[in-house]
Design a protein around this motif. Structure first.
Motif, PDB file in Angstrom:
ATOM      1  N   GLN A  49       0.829  -1.211   0.000  1.00 43.61           N
ATOM      2  CA  GLN A  49       0.000   0.000   0.000  1.00 43.61           C
ATOM      3  C   GLN A  49       0.865   1.263   0.000  1.00 43.61           C
ATOM      4  O   GLN A  49       0.469   2.278  -0.556  1.00 43.61           O
ATOM      5  CB  GLN A  49      -0.948  -0.020   1.196  1.00 43.61           C
ATOM      6  CG  GLN A  49      -2.031   1.037   1.124  1.00 43.61           C
ATOM      7  CD  GLN A  49      -3.204   0.724   2.043  1.00 43.61           C
ATOM      8  OE1 GLN A  49      -3.813  -0.331   1.956  1.00 43.61           O
ATOM      9  NE2 GLN A  49      -3.497   1.635   2.944  1.00 43.61           N
ATOM     10  N   HIS A  50       2.048   1.197   0.620  1.00 41.13           N
ATOM     11  CA  HIS A  50       2.893   2.388   0.667  1.00 41.13           C
ATOM     12  C   HIS A  50       3.394   2.801  -0.706  1.00 41.13           C
ATOM     13  O   HIS A  50       3.874   3.897  -0.895  1.00 41.13           O
ATOM     14  CB  HIS A  50       4.080   2.137   1.598  1.00 41.13           C
ATOM     15  CG  HIS A  50       4.930   0.981   1.149  1.00 41.13           C
ATOM     16  ND1 HIS A  50       4.586  -0.341   1.383  1.00 41.13           N
ATOM     17  CD2 HIS A  50       6.081   0.942   0.447  1.00 41.13           C
ATOM     18  CE1 HIS A  50       5.505  -1.133   0.856  1.00 41.13           C
ATOM     19  NE2 HIS A  50       6.426  -0.383   0.292  1.00 41.13           N
ATOM     20  N   GLN A 988      -2.745  12.845   9.111  1.00 40.30           N
ATOM     21  CA  GLN A 988      -3.185  11.444   9.178  1.00 40.30           C
ATOM     22  C   GLN A 988      -2.458  10.622   8.113  1.00 40.30           C
ATOM     23  O   GLN A 988      -2.875  10.583   6.949  1.00 40.30           O
ATOM     24  CB  GLN A 988      -4.702  11.352   8.953  1.00 40.30           C
ATOM     25  CG  GLN A 988      -5.550  11.937  10.057  1.00 40.30           C
ATOM     26  CD  GLN A 988      -5.545  11.062  11.299  1.00 40.30           C
ATOM     27  OE1 GLN A 988      -5.191   9.881  11.239  1.00 40.30           O
ATOM     28  NE2 GLN A 988      -5.913  11.635  12.439  1.00 40.30           N
ATOM     29  N   PRO A 989      -1.382   9.937   8.485  1.00 42.71           N
ATOM     30  CA  PRO A 989      -0.611   9.209   7.468  1.00 42.71           C
ATOM     31  C   PRO A 989      -1.447   8.137   6.754  1.00 42.71           C
ATOM     32  O   PRO A 989      -1.231   7.880   5.570  1.00 42.71           O
ATOM     33  CB  PRO A 989       0.527   8.575   8.280  1.00 42.71           C
ATOM     34  CG  PRO A 989       0.137   8.704   9.718  1.00 42.71           C
ATOM     35  CD  PRO A 989      -0.810   9.850   9.830  1.00 42.71           C
ATOM     36  N   GLY A 990      -2.426   7.528   7.468  1.00 45.51           N
ATOM     37  CA  GLY A 990      -3.256   6.504   6.829  1.00 45.51           C
ATOM     38  C   GLY A 990      -4.060   7.083   5.686  1.00 45.51           C
ATOM     39  O   GLY A 990      -4.177   6.485   4.605  1.00 45.51           O
ATOM     40  N   VAL A 991      -4.618   8.288   5.908  1.00 42.28           N
ATOM     41  CA  VAL A 991      -5.403   8.940   4.865  1.00 42.28           C
ATOM     42  C   VAL A 991      -4.494   9.372   3.729  1.00 42.28           C
ATOM     43  O   VAL A 991      -4.802   9.187   2.544  1.00 42.28           O
ATOM     44  CB  VAL A 991      -6.158  10.147   5.461  1.00 42.28           C
ATOM     45  CG1 VAL A 991      -6.881  10.912   4.365  1.00 42.28           C
ATOM     46  CG2 VAL A 991      -7.137   9.683   6.534  1.00 42.28           C
ATOM     47  N   LEU A 992      -3.336   9.935   4.098  1.00 41.65           N
ATOM     48  CA  LEU A 992      -2.389  10.413   3.082  1.00 41.65           C
ATOM     49  C   LEU A 992      -1.976   9.280   2.151  1.00 41.65           C
ATOM     50  O   LEU A 992      -1.929   9.437   0.931  1.00 41.65           O
ATOM     51  CB  LEU A 992      -1.161  11.009   3.770  1.00 41.65           C
ATOM     52  CG  LEU A 992      -0.101  11.550   2.810  1.00 41.65           C
ATOM     53  CD1 LEU A 992      -0.643  12.757   2.059  1.00 41.65           C
ATOM     54  CD2 LEU A 992       1.177  11.915   3.544  1.00 41.65           C
ATOM     55  N   GLU A 993      -1.701   8.111   2.740  1.00 44.26           N
ATOM     56  CA  GLU A 993      -1.244   6.980   1.932  1.00 44.26           C
ATOM     57  C   GLU A 993      -2.297   6.606   0.886  1.00 44.26           C
ATOM     58  O   GLU A 993      -1.980   6.348  -0.275  1.00 44.26           O
ATOM     59  CB  GLU A 993      -0.974   5.793   2.859  1.00 44.26           C
ATOM     60  CG  GLU A 993      -0.259   4.649   2.193  1.00 44.26           C
ATOM     61  CD  GLU A 993       0.132   3.576   3.203  1.00 44.26           C
ATOM     62  OE1 GLU A 993       1.263   3.624   3.685  1.00 44.26           O
ATOM     63  OE2 GLU A 993      -0.706   2.713   3.517  1.00 44.26           O
ATOM     64  N   LEU A 994      -3.572   6.572   1.318  1.00 43.06           N
ATOM     65  CA  LEU A 994      -4.643   6.199   0.393  1.00 43.06           C
ATOM     66  C   LEU A 994      -4.806   7.227  -0.715  1.00 43.06           C
ATOM     67  O   LEU A 994      -5.004   6.880  -1.878  1.00 43.06           O
ATOM     68  CB  LEU A 994      -5.967   6.059   1.148  1.00 43.06           C
ATOM     69  CG  LEU A 994      -6.085   4.855   2.085  1.00 43.06           C
ATOM     70  CD1 LEU A 994      -7.382   4.936   2.879  1.00 43.06           C
ATOM     71  CD2 LEU A 994      -6.045   3.560   1.280  1.00 43.06           C
ATOM     72  N   VAL A 995      -4.727   8.519  -0.340  1.00 44.68           N
ATOM     73  CA  VAL A 995      -5.018   9.575  -1.299  1.00 44.68           C
ATOM     74  C   VAL A 995      -3.825   9.802  -2.227  1.00 44.68           C
ATOM     75  O   VAL A 995      -3.958   9.816  -3.452  1.00 44.68           O
ATOM     76  CB  VAL A 995      -5.387  10.867  -0.556  1.00 44.68           C
ATOM     77  CG1 VAL A 995      -5.520  12.015  -1.531  1.00 44.68           C
ATOM     78  CG2 VAL A 995      -6.686  10.676   0.213  1.00 44.68           C
ATOM     79  N   ALA A 996      -2.638   9.928  -1.635  1.00 48.49           N
ATOM     80  CA  ALA A 996      -1.461  10.212  -2.449  1.00 48.49           C
ATOM     81  C   ALA A 996      -1.090   9.008  -3.301  1.00 48.49           C
ATOM     82  O   ALA A 996      -0.541   9.157  -4.392  1.00 48.49           O
ATOM     83  CB  ALA A 996      -0.289  10.613  -1.558  1.00 48.49           C
ATOM     84  N   VAL A1000      -7.640   5.802  -3.597  1.00 45.91           N
ATOM     85  CA  VAL A1000      -8.984   6.357  -3.703  1.00 45.91           C
ATOM     86  C   VAL A1000      -8.852   7.638  -4.540  1.00 45.91           C
ATOM     87  O   VAL A1000      -7.767   8.207  -4.654  1.00 45.91           O
ATOM     88  CB  VAL A1000      -9.601   6.712  -2.330  1.00 45.91           C
ATOM     89  CG1 VAL A1000      -9.734   5.487  -1.456  1.00 45.91           C
ATOM     90  CG2 VAL A1000      -8.780   7.773  -1.616  1.00 45.91           C
ATOM     91  N   GLN A1001      -9.974   8.083  -5.117  1.00 49.23           N
ATOM     92  CA  GLN A1001      -9.966   9.369  -5.833  1.00 49.23           C
ATOM     93  C   GLN A1001     -10.647  10.376  -4.922  1.00 49.23           C
ATOM     94  O   GLN A1001     -11.815  10.220  -4.600  1.00 49.23           O
ATOM     95  CB  GLN A1001     -10.754   9.282  -7.125  1.00 49.23           C
ATOM     96  CG  GLN A1001     -10.630   7.984  -7.905  1.00 49.23           C
ATOM     97  CD  GLN A1001     -11.649   7.945  -9.029  1.00 49.23           C
ATOM     98  OE1 GLN A1001     -11.710   8.824  -9.869  1.00 49.23           O
ATOM     99  NE2 GLN A1001     -12.470   6.909  -9.032  1.00 49.23           N
ATOM    100  N   LEU A1002      -9.901  11.398  -4.516  1.00 52.12           N
ATOM    101  CA  LEU A1002     -10.441  12.349  -3.549  1.00 52.12           C
ATOM    102  C   LEU A1002     -10.989  13.582  -4.264  1.00 52.12           C
ATOM    103  O   LEU A1002     -10.332  14.157  -5.130  1.00 52.12           O
ATOM    104  CB  LEU A1002      -9.340  12.758  -2.565  1.00 52.12           C
ATOM    105  CG  LEU A1002      -9.759  13.777  -1.501  1.00 52.12           C
ATOM    106  CD1 LEU A1002     -10.825  13.187  -0.586  1.00 52.12           C
ATOM    107  CD2 LEU A1002      -8.563  14.233  -0.692  1.00 52.12           C
ATOM    108  N   ILE A1003     -12.204  13.982  -3.891  1.00 52.63           N
ATOM    109  CA  ILE A1003     -12.838  15.180  -4.445  1.00 52.63           C
ATOM    110  C   ILE A1003     -13.192  16.094  -3.284  1.00 52.63           C
ATOM    111  O   ILE A1003     -13.766  15.645  -2.288  1.00 52.63           O
ATOM    112  CB  ILE A1003     -14.136  14.828  -5.197  1.00 52.63           C
ATOM    113  CG1 ILE A1003     -13.892  13.768  -6.262  1.00 52.63           C
ATOM    114  CG2 ILE A1003     -14.779  16.087  -5.770  1.00 52.63           C
ATOM    115  CD1 ILE A1003     -13.189  14.253  -7.484  1.00 52.63           C
ATOM    116  N   SER A1004     -12.859  17.353  -3.418  1.00 55.48           N
ATOM    117  CA  SER A1004     -13.270  18.328  -2.424  1.00 55.48           C
ATOM    118  C   SER A1004     -14.526  19.039  -2.926  1.00 55.48           C
ATOM    119  O   SER A1004     -14.584  19.473  -4.078  1.00 55.48           O
ATOM    120  CB  SER A1004     -12.144  19.344  -2.199  1.00 55.48           C
ATOM    121  OG  SER A1004     -12.693  20.599  -1.855  1.00 55.48           O
ATOM    122  N   LEU A1005     -15.532  19.106  -2.054  1.00 58.14           N
ATOM    123  CA  LEU A1005     -16.752  19.839  -2.394  1.00 58.14           C
ATOM    124  C   LEU A1005     -16.838  20.999  -1.420  1.00 58.14           C
ATOM    125  O   LEU A1005     -17.001  20.791  -0.213  1.00 58.14           O
ATOM    126  CB  LEU A1005     -17.957  18.908  -2.279  1.00 58.14           C
ATOM    127  CG  LEU A1005     -19.300  19.394  -2.822  1.00 58.14           C
ATOM    128  CD1 LEU A1005     -20.194  18.207  -3.106  1.00 58.14           C
ATOM    129  CD2 LEU A1005     -20.008  20.341  -1.870  1.00 58.14           C
TER     130      LEU A1005
END
Lengths: 1062, 503
Positions: A49-50, A988-996, A1000-1005
């Motif tokens: 995952q990393h 949050q390194p866990g979130v960063l790993e998923l997003v970077a 996952v595809q991150l969208i800001s609304l």
């Protein structure tokens, strides 16, 4: 045989410690699935995952040979079906390879050829090589030389001319520019035979090839298979699986191996020593030899690797490849070894080192026998290499024979010569082999490879024969080079992006359209508020509930309701953690009889004991001989009657069974012991969980969840916490259908515990002190939704005040409506459902379906998941999302600094992505990452399923769960500004790993403006420009989804507006 | 009308099944919606069978054995198309029909969307019909017909997942082991026909007196089909098939075929103490060893199938002791209960009372060596390999050598190292003589044309690979069938039949 000297205390690094480290590393490459009762969704490639999504797949593919994306043919099917549009492909190509795409590579016949045109042709059509036989067939009878290739546009076809003459001419032109010999020209073979290497040199080359291939990615089993045609696995896997499955058995067989306490390696060595099968297999002396191996599995491995002559730098690859030959069993050995507190592990310790030691010992013993028989040396890589080189023609002949490369007559001759052990005869046959089929040089172009690809490419680019010939060999080489620069893996990445781009556009359009049409606001006090799990399967029932009963408000939260706990039900023998897998609870809650109901509880317990005795008796009937026979003759025919009823009329059978159970096991009123004793003031921790929750903890938990979901004012008179689970029959993968936020179990107890705490006056007072004023007339209720049959169980209804009963009855009626419509929506995707049912008929079908023992698809599980939306329900209320969205309620208005959101994303990110990625990988290659069809599954040792009587332990999701899934990465839309999200990711390194890592595809609304921005790894947030006018509008969900089993795009539900569609 | 119904009992499911198996030959693509049609046809066919069996039960309830003859089949020896039953056999037929209904109903849902849905249901239905014939056939020849078809379906569905080598090997093993029983059965038929000039179960008693080898041979046949010792190992490998076929074949129906044969042959066993003792001994030993094995298997289906074999062993003992009524009852009860247990085998986790199965008593639990032997199914597979398969292979290799040196030269086949290859288009360059070679070349050329036209154009490259696999399997099968003892047995039977037909 003589073992190589064992240098334990050499001056170099300690080989034993090196092996231990290597094994710890290898363990993480194996499936991390727990015993099947505790199935929890997780990212299949968690070990990588990393690295990020694409890199992780490249690594996993190199290691296992499994695919990480759908095959291109599957993408092209979706392209043909319109799931992937041309503009999606263009967008994806631009984003991946934007620079230089439109550079003109060369101009042929006045037509500029760009990299983009070549690559689009490679995407739209399959230009890869074909077999020689297929090419021969096409040339003689096929259509490829009289009609244009699929994908050739009308304009290109016009440029090319009449296919009947243009295509053969084009083929000749391609042959000409590539310098391919005429196919019927015997000079073809004769010419290349000139300067051919001597048979001796060619034999050496064949051997070198084999050796290099095996070193690059194989084990000695692969080597021996190619050299001898005999598969070492035939002899090693069976005994190992039988021994390991019996050892790991946590209670399936009545008769488990005794003396498991000192570990697998010791038990296996003891068994091997005593095992008669060894001597019958003509390996008489091997039992003692294995027993003489060191008592420590690592020492034994060092000894075995030395004896096999594996050099130091090859040891870790050798261990890794061997472990990956039975990944399921090796992974289970590793799981057990790394979970020392597991009950079964305590009784029968096993770890990966012990597994590998047994496997290597078996390979050494059987490999020695095989190598001695055929090559006269033991299985020692160095000795084997020497033996092969001494008789290279013989070995090369074997390789070609077992690869099936020899013509029938040469094969027969080779077999006879090899059987006779006549080296001279073998050499003679080898010379004939070399004479008949000269070695083809890999670097010369071949008709079925370069020729075929270029032939199709020219059609797709609209290049006629004359232009191709005129452009000459250098142009041909340039085109081939451009194609080579876009290999299959790169194409699959573009395809995957394109598949996701289409869905992303639809969802973002829909969110914008929803906002444009006006967001829902809480205008009056709602009649009821229901917090469902964020689960995608709850999207449908929530939508129907709100559509038919607009005065009800729904929320979505992680289904453990912020109450992580060890839970023990009244009839449970042990406790289970009910919370996301990443959380370790610090509190334990028991279900206990209500005060005053002790007598009823005793009667209940006695009834349970009777049921358990009956179950034990019935289980005994399965395997015991004499008592089984007597019981069979006494009651056997009678047992068939209820079963026939169960098959023919499952709902009637359930009613009868429930009535019988109610008579045998009287119900006892219970309560959850949520409140800790007042004197229990020591700090609670995962290692020393508190019994119940202290007052302060209760206020923390309740306040935390209410803030999370943005419900801090305007409480309705009824607030329902709706946990969920799934009940189906005959389904070893039951846990995979349950609540992912409760570690694959039912979330009802969490809902019930939350309601019990929130109803306590002391907690209400504590909440008021923190600014959450809950009106006295608000009552919390816990319930559980069965996502399979749509039933809803309620908890502690007898504690509902009389003043609220009418409201509850009305809510029940509303929910009945929603359940039926939800069932109706689900039935459109279920083959065995009645066609065009009424909602009531649909509900009856899903009820019967969940009771059907022959139904391998009781429900579709998360097979629709694709999107997660974190934000106010108002953003999605009135949107048809096709049960594809995890919906997490979050109100940015009550969270100015983003702290609440940070907590939500830290929990929801891994749970949602875990489910999504498990489905993704199980779908793209079900045989490797999933567990194949359920049909031949056979439960083993209570740890998992095998296929048939003996196979690897199969992990991941069965085919029946994923066959309708569309493998896309989770589209995570969060109602927060890009700055807030970047801040959270930095903390949050866990979130960063998923997003970077693009997992996952991150969208800001943007909460204020509704502006959308998409996070692109390496670039940052880029604005998105959605078009709300493209979103269809419909009055009801049913109107929009009717008539298809496929996914349908999001739509805006406008009950009063007429039907419009842009 | 009644006659028609009784005749249709075995025929209806067999015909539907055969039609489904033949589906690929029609060339129409299989579509999901066809599943509904299959469900209707299967329901109708099995309804006919159940009705016919109910009629048999009614017919035999009042009086004794009943026979219905529909026509003549063979005259040398005399065999009629006739079905017959007494009450126990009629009950067995009805129970097997009901078990088929359950398994087929289950499979229709369970096998949805499987690529080989038609083949699977076809196999189940053809098998269901064959079992009816096996139970109700009034002549041992008809019993044998059902016996063979059922065995074929069994091997077909064990090897259902052709892409999995273990499944194909399991199917092959079942087929081969059963050939031993089949050979014994055929030999018994030969001796019977030689003795009586006809084949009819009604004359069993007199055959036992005049040809005392027949009951022994039938016991061997029964033991092989019902996986009794020494033939037990094949059935452990038969668990490769999907759950519904494991249910019907090894839980409910086929595993009992040997017991049905013994029920038919019961008058013989009553007269042949030796054969009865053999049956009882094999049954008892199987019940003991398989019963212990069942306790130690760590997988659900493996445990169930060992327990099944053990219960069938008890049935053998029952027939041998002269208790055919009890054996039939035991068979019926066992078939239904075991079938249900197989169908519900995926439920094992939820069926457990508590966390684990009830352990065996302490005195047994502590015996590690016994446990290991039981888990390894008493090493019978290794024993089979060492005692039967390996010597046979050596014998076969020796004979093949003889073939190469003598027979090939006589028949004019091209052989030897480095002969020139044949040109399939003209056949002219073949350096061979004799009709066999020439005709083979022509057939090969024709097949190549068909392949070019059909395979290449319509099917792509999947089929050649698939047929290659099938070819390899058939090749293996052929090699085993061509083993000398099989040939010897067939020749012996041929001689027996020839003598038998002489008036």
């Amino acid at each position: 045989m003589a073992h190589a000297p064992h240098s334990h205390a050499g001056p170099a690094a300690d080989p034993r410690a090196a092996l231990g480290a290597a094994i710890a590393h290898i363990g993480h490459l194996l499936p991390a699935q727990a015993p099947i009762r505790d199935f929890v969704h997780h990212n299949t490639l968690h070990a990588d995952q990393h690295r990020g999504f694409d890199e992780a797949i490249a690594h996993a593919c190199a290691r296992t040979g499994a695919a990480g994306y759908l095959p291109e043919a599957a993408f092209r099917e979706r392209r043909a079906a319109g799931r992937i549009r041309a503009q999606d492909l263009r967008t994806a190509l631009d984003e991946r390879h934007g620079a230089g795409l439109d550079d003109v590579l060369l101009t042929i016949g006045g037509l500029p050829v760009t990299r983009r045109s070549v690559w689009m042709a490679q995407l739209e059509a399959d230009l890869s090589e074909i077999s020689r036989a297929r090419l021969d067939h096409e040339r003689r009878h096929g259509e490829a030389f009289c009609t244009f290739a699929p994908g050739v546009t009308a304009a290109d076809a016009a440029r090319l001319g009449d296919p009947a003459s243009a295509l053969p001419a084009l083929w000749e032109a391609v042959r000409g520019v590539l310098g391919l010999p005429a196919p019927d020209d015997a000079a073809d073979e004769a010419a290349s035979a000139e300067g051919a290497p001597s048979p001796q040199a060619r034999a050496a080359a064949v051997l070198a090839d084999v050796w290099a291939e095996v070193e690059a990615g194989g084990t000695w089993r692969d080597l021996l298979l190619r050299l001898t045609g005999e598969d070492l696995d035939d002899q090693t896997t069976g005994p190992l699986i039988r021994a390991l499955s019996a050892f790991l058995d946590a209670g399936l067989a009545p008769w488990a191996p005794p003396e498991r306490g000192d570990g697998f390696w010791a038990a296996w060595r003891r068994a091997a020593e005593a095992d008669r099968a060894w001597s019958w297999a003509a390996l008489g002396s091997d039992g003692p030899r294995i027993a003489a191996l060191p008592a420590d599995p690592l020492d034994a491995l060092v000894l075995l690797l030395d004896a096999m002559g594996v050099p130091e730098d090859q040891r870790e690859p050798a261990l890794e490849r061997t472990a990956l030959r039975l990944p399921g069993w090796a992974g289970m050995a590793f799981w057990r070894g790394t979970h020392p507190t597991d009950d079964a592990q305590g009784a029968a310790p096993v770890d990966l080192a012990a597994f590998l030691a047994a496997r290597f010992a078996l390979e050494k013993v059987h490999g020695d026998a095989l190598c001695l028989r055929i090559f006269g040396v033991p299985l020692h890589l160095g000795e084997l290499a020497r033996a092969l080189q001494q008789r290279a023609p013989v070995a090369a002949l074997r390789v070609q024979l077992h690869a099936g490369l020899l013509d029938a007559d040469l094969g027969a001759a080779a077999r006879a010569a090899l059987a006779a052990g006549d080296d001279a005869a073998c050499a003679a046959v080898w010379e004939s082999v070399c004479a008949r089929a000269p070695a083809a040089r890999a670097d010369t172009p071949r008709a079925e490879r370069e020729g075929w690809s270029l032939y199709l490419l020219c059609q797709l680019l609209g290049l006629p024969a004359a232009d191709v010939s005129a452009a000459g060999p250098s142009a041909a080489q340039a085109l081939l080079a451009a194609m080579a620069a876009f290999p299959a893996l790169a194409r699959q990445r573009v395809w995957q992006d394109a598949l996701e781009a289409g869905l992303r556009e639809q969802v973002l359009d829909a969110l914008t359209a929803r906002r444009a049409a006006g967001l829902w606001t809480r205008s009056a006090r709602p009649s009821a508020q229901i917090a469902f799990c964020m689960d995608d399967r709850e999207e449908g029932i929530r939508r129907h509930l709100e559509a038919h009963h607009p005065h009800v408000e729904t929320f979505g939260v992680a289904g453990f309701f912020g109450v992580p706990m060890h839970f023990t039900g009244l009839d449970d023998r042990r406790s289970f953690p009910l919370c996301p897998i990443v959380v370790r609870p610090s509190n334990a809650v028991r279900e206990v009889p209500r005060p005053g109901a002790e007598a009823a509880a005793a009667a209940h317990a006695a009834g349970e004991a009777r049921v358990a005795a009956w179950k034990r008796w019935r289980m005994g009937l399965q395997r015991s001989v004499l008592s089984g026979a007597l019981a069979l003759d006494a009651v056997g025919l009678g047992i068939a009657v209820p079963f026939a009823l169960r098959l023919a009329a499952p709902r009637l059978h359930r009613r009868a069974a429930e009535a019988l159970r109610a008579a045998v096991v009287p119900a006892a009123p219970t309560a959850l012991a949520v409140t800790a004793a007042p004197d229990d003031t020591a700090p609670a921790s995962p290692d020393a969980p508190r019994r119940g929750f202290a007052e302060g903890e209760q206020v923390d938990r309740v306040a935390g969840l209410l803030r999370n979901m943005g419900l801090v004012t305007d409480f309705a008179r009824l607030v329902v916490l709706m946990g969920h689970g799934s009940i189906s029959q005959n389904n070893p993968h039951l846990a995979a259908y349950d609540c992912g936020a409760c570690s694959g179990r039912h979330g009802g107890p969490n809902a019930r515990a939350f309601a019990a705490m929130a109803n306590r006056p002391a907690v209400r007072a504590g909440l008021a002190a923190r600014g959450i004023a809950i009106p006295d007339d608000t009552h919390f209720l816990g319930a559980e939704h069965n996502t399979c049959d749509e039933a809803i169980d309620w908890y502690d209804l007898d504690l509902l005040p009389a003043s609220h009963r009418a409201e509850h009855a009305a809510l029940l009626a509303a929910l009945d409506d929603a359940r039926a419509h939800s069932a109706h929506e689900r039935c459109r995707k279920l083959f065995h459902a009645p066609p065009a049912p009424t909602p009531q008929r649909a509900l009856r079908h899903v009820e019967a379906r969940s009771l059907d023992v022959s139904q391998p698809r009781p429900e579709l599980g998360h097979a629709t998941n694709a999107v997660a939306i974190v934000g106010r329900r108002a953003l999605t209320r009135g949107l048809f999302l096709d049960r594809r969205a995890f919906l997490v309620s979050y109100d940015p208005g009550v969270d100015p600094d983003g702290r609440v959101l940070e907590g939500i994303l830290a929990a929801v990110g891994p749970v949602g992505a875990g489910i999504n990625l498990e489905y993704y990988f199980s779908t793209v290659e079900n045989e490797r990452w999933g567990c194949g069809s359920k049909v031949p599954h056979n439960l083993v040792g209570l740890v998992g399923v095998m296929e048939g009587s003996e196979s690897d332990l199969r992990t991941g999701l069965p085919r029946q769960m994923i066959e309708v899934h569309e493998p896309v990465r989770l589209l995570l839309v969060v109602e927060a500004t890009p700055d807030t999200l970047l801040g959270i990711a930095s903390r949050q390194p866990g979130v960063l790993e998923l997003v970077a890592g693009a997992w996952v595809q991150l969208i800001s609304l943007d909460p204020a403006t509704g502006a959308l921005a998409r996070f692109r790894p390496g670039i940052g947030f880029v604005p998105v420009d959605p078009d709300p006018t493209r979103v269809p509008q419909r009055a009801t969900s049913a109107e929009w989804y009717a008539g298809t089993m496929d996914f349908v795009p999001p739509a805006l539900l406008t009950p009063d507006a007429g039907v419009t569609h842009a | 009308m009644l006659e028609l119904l009784l005749a249709a009992g075995p025929l209806a499911p067999a015909l539907v099944g055969a039609a489904l198996l033949a589906w690929p030959l029609v060339g129409l693509p299989w579509e999901e919606r066809h599943e509904r049609g299959v469900a209707r046809a299967a329901a109708l066919a099995l309804l006919v069978t159940v009705a016919a069996d109910a009629a048999w039960v009614a017919l035999t309830l009042g009086g004794g054995p009943t026979t219905h003859t529909f026509g003549r089949w063979l005259d040398l020896p005399r065999v009629a198309w006739a079905l017959s039953a007494d009450l126990p056999l009629a009950a067995v037929a009805l129970v097997l029909a009901l078990a088929s209904v359950g398994a087929v109903r289950f499979a229709l849902t369970y096998m949805h969307r499987e690529a080989r849905f038609a083949k699977f249901l076809g196999g189940l239905l053809l098998f269901a019909g064959a079992m009816q014939l096996l139970v109700l056939g009034a002549s041992p020849a008809l019993t044998f017909l059902g016996w063979e078809v059922a065995g074929g379906c069994s091997a077909l569905l064990i090897a259902y997942r052709t892409e999995r080598p273990a499944a194909v090997a399991g199917g092959l093993r079942a087929l081969i082991t059963n050939r031993v029983g089949d050979a014994a059965f055929l030999l018994a038929l030969g001796l019977w026909a030689a003795d009586r000039g006809s084949l009819d179960w009604a004359e069993a008693a007199s055959v036992a007196r005049e040809a005392p080898a027949v009951p022994f041979l039938l016991v061997v046949a029964a033991a092989a089909k019902s996986a009794q010792l020494p033939f037990t190992p094949w059935i452990a490998r038969a668990m490769e098939g999907p759950t519904p076929s494991s249910t019907l074949f090894y839980g409910a129906a086929m595993v009992h075929a040997g017991l049905v044969l013994l029920l038919r042959a019961e008058p013989m066993l009553a007269l042949s103490a030796g054969a009865a003792a053999t049956a009882a001994g094999l049954g008892l030993l199987t019940a003991a060893l398989a019963g212990l094995s069942a306790l130690a298997q760590p997988d659900v289906k493996g445990g169930l199938v060992q327990a099944t074999v053990a219960q069938v062993g008890l049935g053998f003992v029952g027939v041998a002791l002269g208790l055919p009524g009890w054996a039939a009852l035991h068979l019926c009860a066992h078939a239904l209960v075991r079938g249900i247990q197989f169908l519900l085998s995926p439920s094992f986790l939820t069926d457990l009372a508590g966390d684990r199965n009830t352990p065996v008593p302490a005195w047994l639990a502590a015996r590690g060596g016994w446990q290991r032997a039981a888990r390894e199914r008493f090493y019978l597979e290794a024993l089979h390999e060492a005692a039967i398969a390996a010597p046979l292979r050596q014998l076969a290799a020796g004979l093949a050598h003889l073939d190469d040196r003598v027979v090939e030269r006589l028949s004019g086949q091209p052989g030897g190292a480095c002969a020139q290859p044949a040109d399939p288009d003209t056949g002219a360059a073949v350096d061979g003589r004799g009709f066999a070679v020439a005709s083979t070349v022509r057939v090969a050329a024709a097949v190549e044309v068909i392949e070019e036209l059909l395979v290449g154009r319509f099917i792509g490259e999947g089929l050649p690979r698939g047929t290659g696999r099938v070819g390899a399997t058939l090749d293996g099968l052929e090699r085993r069938l061509a083993q000398p003892w099989v040939i010897a047995v067939v020749v012996a039977i041929g001689i027996g039949l020839a003598f038998g037909s002489t008036p």
